[in-house]
Design an enzyme around this catalytic site. Structure first.
Site, PDB file in Angstrom:
ATOM      1  CB  CYS A  92      -0.905  -0.016   1.229  1.00  0.00           C
ATOM      2  SG  CYS A  92      -2.046   1.367   1.320  1.00  0.00           S
ATOM      3  CG  HIS A 134      -5.638  -2.564  -1.348  1.00  0.00           C
ATOM      4  ND1 HIS A 134      -4.758  -3.136  -0.467  1.00  0.00           N
ATOM      5  CD2 HIS A 134      -5.316  -1.247  -1.394  1.00  0.00           C
ATOM      6  CE1 HIS A 134      -3.938  -2.195   0.004  1.00  0.00           C
ATOM      7  NE2 HIS A 134      -4.264  -1.043  -0.551  1.00  0.00           N
ATOM      8  CD  GLU A 135      -6.141   1.294  -4.084  1.00  0.00           C
ATOM      9  OE1 GLU A 135      -6.387   2.292  -3.371  1.00  0.00           O
ATOM     10  OE2 GLU A 135      -5.014   0.777  -4.126  1.00  0.00           O
ATOM     11  CG  HIS A 138      -7.348   2.839   0.811  1.00  0.00           C
ATOM     12  ND1 HIS A 138      -6.623   3.135   1.943  1.00  0.00           N
ATOM     13  CD2 HIS A 138      -6.530   2.091   0.035  1.00  0.00           C
ATOM     14  CE1 HIS A 138      -5.424   2.591   1.859  1.00  0.00           C
ATOM     15  NE2 HIS A 138      -5.346   1.941   0.709  1.00  0.00           N
TER      16      HIS A 138
END
Length: 170
Positions: A92, A134-135, A138
């Protein structure tokens, strides 16, 4: 275009849940362009607006080998396709120099808006599916280290605190 500053763990702003983009306008497109420049400059494959302290639901990514296939995901929504999960090594830009295996859905279905606000859908697997998840995390204020054991997460925290102290002393 401008290169943006990437927030680093344990900055609490990374825990902010992003708000939907109401209108895709010139300001949104400038954000997308700046995020792409920032991501490419940092040698990343994905970047969420939360990581650059903009709390809107915007993601950019490019998982191609030659960095020629930028993707823009505005107001993304994804659904896992099936129950199959696959661990994959993740890193990351907000947690530099740390990698860990994180199990995620093997395949996902995605709905999002592109850079011009046009809706699109796609099915993804492999690295692209992992990157989407993953994004997206966020945007929800979740980091990949949240999937690790408390012991491993504490090690990452100590490593990042040491890194920040070293940067301040330099």
């Amino acid at each position: 275009m401008a290169k943006l500053t990437i927030l680093e763990f344990p900055d609490e702003r990374l825990r902010t849940k992003a708000a939907p983009v109401e209108t895709v306008d010139d300001e949104t497109r400038k954000l997308v362009d700046d995020m792409l420049e920032t991501m490419y400059d940092a040698q990343g494959i994905g970047l969420a607006a939360t990581q650059v302290d903009v709390h809107r639901r915007v993601i950019v990514m490019d998982v191609s080998d030659d960095r020629s296939q930028p993707r823009v995901l505005i107001n993304p929504e994804y659904t896992p396709l099936g129950d199959e999960r696959e661990p994959m090594q993740e890193g990351c830009l907000s947690i530099p120099e740390y990698y860990a295996e994180v199990p995620r859905a093997l395949r996902v279905s995605l709905k999002a808006l592109d850079r011009d606000g046009n809706p699109y859908e796609l099915e993804a697997d492999g690295l692209l599916a992992h990157c989407i998840q993953h994004e997206y995390d966020h945007l929800e204020g979740v980091l990949f280290v949240d999937y690790l054991s408390p012991l491993k997460r504490d090690r990452v925290l100590k490593k990042m605190q040491k890194r920040h102290r070293a940067m301040q002393d330099a």
